[in-house]
Every structure is written in structure tokens, then in C-alpha cells.
Design a protein around this motif. Structure first.
Motif, short mmCIF file in Angstrom:
data_model
loop_
_atom_site.label_atom_id
_atom_site.label_comp_id
_atom_site.label_asym_id
_atom_site.label_seq_id
_atom_site.Cartn_x
_atom_site.Cartn_y
_atom_site.Cartn_z
N PHE A 313 49.53 -8.05 -8.53
CA PHE A 313 49.87 -7.53 -9.86
C PHE A 313 51.35 -7.72 -10.15
N ILE A 314 52.19 -7.49 -9.14
CA ILE A 314 53.63 -7.68 -9.31
C ILE A 314 53.94 -9.13 -9.66
N LYS A 315 53.28 -10.06 -9.02
CA LYS A 315 53.49 -11.48 -9.31
C LYS A 315 53.16 -11.78 -10.78
N THR A 316 52.07 -11.22 -11.28
CA THR A 316 51.68 -11.46 -12.67
C THR A 316 52.70 -10.88 -13.63
N VAL A 317 53.14 -9.64 -13.39
CA VAL A 317 54.07 -9.00 -14.33
C VAL A 317 55.43 -9.67 -14.29
N GLU A 318 55.84 -10.18 -13.14
CA GLU A 318 57.13 -10.88 -13.06
C GLU A 318 57.08 -12.17 -13.86
#
Length: 335
Positions: A313-318
């Protein structure tokens, strides 16, 4: 496994197509599977072969199921088996039931093995819904095997629920929290703010408004519970930096309430510019602030969160934050 279904009230509707009198119905899951086997094959003989039981056992289970339901599922003749109308409707829902049970079992097993296949998102009000929804749409498209669970949260309980793992992420102003080794942020975006007013507001026809003129009207700052909060001080300093002490600022605990007050033409609300796309109805006007007012928003999460889906999820939001900020910079250069 046994599924207990309690019918509440005087009637129950299955797919809006068949109404039965209320009674308590208890069905074994294997009986539902046998019904679906007959439905797939339209044959008691082939269903028996598929299930590895005698045909008489198949007939007995279908008869017992029909007795419990109170209506026939199949029309039987010496040559063929066919659905009744209720049976056709019931079959569609039973397929969904069995699929849902399999999915639930997979998620439970994965959770038991330490592989959580879901991400819980804390949602507070409708502010910046369009951006948050876009992030979730992309994440679910990239990771269809991970379920995203939106959950309503209260502002004064977000820190507690993030820390305990009740929610995995919340999209908020990081300055609102004490960002230390307990709470971290990801996918930060810079939000330019504007003034949202009702179409009948005295400023409604203006394209931009300065701090001096704005201070002469009632404005709302929604979602900030305490005057001493960092963000509230930052908003007040927006005026004070120009030697202006605003006298008409109303602090509204909930952003949704502030939006309602704008709709009632009780004043103007300072909102992210992104809200223009989401709430741009014929009743609202969005006015540019001549002196820019920008805040950072980000996805917040606990450093102790062990959810394996967290890095994904962090990868997507970044990635989305980078795209959002690049687009914002491009618009600023063009303007």
C-alpha cells in the motif's frame, strides 16, 4: 459446517423473486453443495457421480432442502430435470454463498498463518474523498487479492486506533499527530487551499480574495477540535503574518458540519483546492486565495504495524503522491 439462517419478520425475499413465510431455517453447507451439483449438471445421476455418493442420497438431500425451504427447486420428469423459478433464483445466490465461504476461509487461513490479506483504511468525513478513492482504486486494481476495508473513525481516536492496529492507514495532516517513531507517514501531497462559499455569498463572484478582505467575513476552519492545535495556529498565522487579526473565524469540529454551514450561507470554508472537483455543484463557488495557503496531507500508519500488505500500500501511495505533486507543480508553472 452448518449455516443457521434466521428469517426475521413476517416475510423474507430471496433476490426479490420469491417470498416465503418467516421461520427458522437450518441448512447444512454440504446440502447446498449437493443442490448446486444437481443444478450444474441438471441431472441427479451426474450430481451423484460428481459428489461420489449414491443417487438416492442426492434425491434425499434435495427433498430435505425443499422441505426446509417450503418450495420446490426442480421440476422433475422421467426425461429431464429443470429449475423452478424459485430454484433458478436460489441457485444464483447459492453460488455466491459458496464462493464467499471459500474466500472467507482463505482469508482466515492466511490470517492464521500471519498473512493478512486486507488493509483497513480509517475514513473521517468526506474531505478529499476523490483523492483517497483514487488511491484505493489503483491499489485494488494492482492487488485484487488484497481486500480494502474502509472504516469510519473519530478524529480523537485515530492515533489510538493506528497504534493498536485496528486501522492500518488514515489520510490526514501529519502535523496533527506527533510524528515520532510510533507514527510514520507515506505518500505526502501538498494541498493548496481555497475559499468555498455559497453562490449567494457576497464574495461568490470574485475570482480571488486577499487576506484583508477575507478577514472581514465569517470563515470556518473545519475538523480542528482545539484552538491551540498546530494547524489552527498555522491558519491564524496566515492572517497574522500580514498584520491582520481575524475576528470572524469559527472553529467547527467536523468538516462535514462546516460544509453544511456553507450550504446554509453562514460563511465560507477554507478547503483543499482538490475539493473543487468533488463538490463543484451549482450551489458552491471556489475562490482562489491571493496569498497561498498550503498544507501537507499524508497516509499515516504505525511503525509497529506488521501487516504484510503494508509495504504494498505504501508503494502505491508513494507513486500516486509523486504523480499528484508533479501535476500540481505543472499547473502552478502554467498559471
Amino acid at each position: 459446517y452448518e449455516i443457521g439462517v434466521r428469517l426475521v419478520g413476517s416475510e423474507m425475499c430471496i433476490r426479490d423473486s420469491y417470498i416465503i413465510n418467516a421461520r427458522e431455517v437450518t441448512m447444512k453447507l454440504d446440502r447446498i453443495e449437493i443442490f448446486c451439483a444437481v443444478a450444474r449438471n441438471m441431472s441427479f445421476t451426474k450430481a451423484a457421480e460428481e459428489c461420489g455418493v449414491a443417487q438416492s442420497a442426492i434425491s434425499m438431500q434435495i427433498k430435505a432442502l425443499e422441505d426446509e425451504l417450503g418450495f420446490p427447486l426442480f421440476e422433475r420428469s422421467t426425461r429431464k430435470v429443470s429449475f423452478t423459478d424459485a430454484g433458478q433464483s436460489f441457485y444464483v445466490d447459492c453460488v455466491k454463498l459458496l464462493t464467499g465461504f471459500d474466500d472467507a476461509l482463505d482469508r482466515a487461513v492466511s490470517t492464521h498463518k500471519g498473512k493478512r490479506l486486507f488493509v483497513t483504511i480509517g475514513i473521517e468525513g468526506l474531505m478529499q474523498t476523490s483523492y483517497k478513492a483514487a488511491v484505493i482504486r489503483r491499489f485494488t486494481a494492482e492487488h485484487p487479492d488484497i481486500q480494502v476495508i474502509p472504516r469510519q473513525v473519530e478524529r480523537d481516536k485515530k492515533y489510538e486506533e493506528l497504534s493498536s492496529g485496528e486501522i492500518d492507514f488514515v489520510f490526514d495532516l501529519p502535523q496533527y499527530f506527533v510524528l515520532n517513531n510510533k507514527i510514520r507517514k507515506a505518500g505526502s501531497i501538498c494541498n493548496d487551499h481555497c475559499l468555498m462559499v455559497h453562490k449567494e455569498h457576497p464574495l461568490a463572484e470574485k475570482k480571488s480574495v486577499g487576506r484583508k478582505e477575507l478577514s472581514e467575513y465569517v470563515t470556518f476552519w473545519g475538523g480542528i477540535p482545539k484552538v491551540e492545535d498546530y494547524i489552527t495556529k498555522l491558519y491564524l498565522n496566515y492572517f497574522r503574518d500580514a498584520g491582520i487579526e481575524p475576528e470572524h473565524v469559527i472553529y467547527v469540529p467536523e468538516q462535514d458540519v462546516a460544509t453544511f454551514m456553507v450550504a446554509a450561507n453562514m460563511g465560507g470554508n477554507i478547503v483543499p483546492l482538490s475539493e473543487k472537483e468533488q463538490m463543484n455543484t451549482e450551489n458552491f463557488r471556489f475562490i482562489r486565495l491571493e496569498a497561498p495557503l498550503t498544507f501537507e496531507s499524508a497516509w499515516l500508519y504505525s511503525s509497529k504495524n506488521q501487516n504484510p500488505a503494508l509495504p504494498l500500500f505504501i508503494k502505491t501511495v508513494e507513486e500516486m503522491a509523486e504523480e499528484y505533486n508533479d501535476e500540481a507543480n505543472r499547473r502552478e508553472r502554467n498559471s
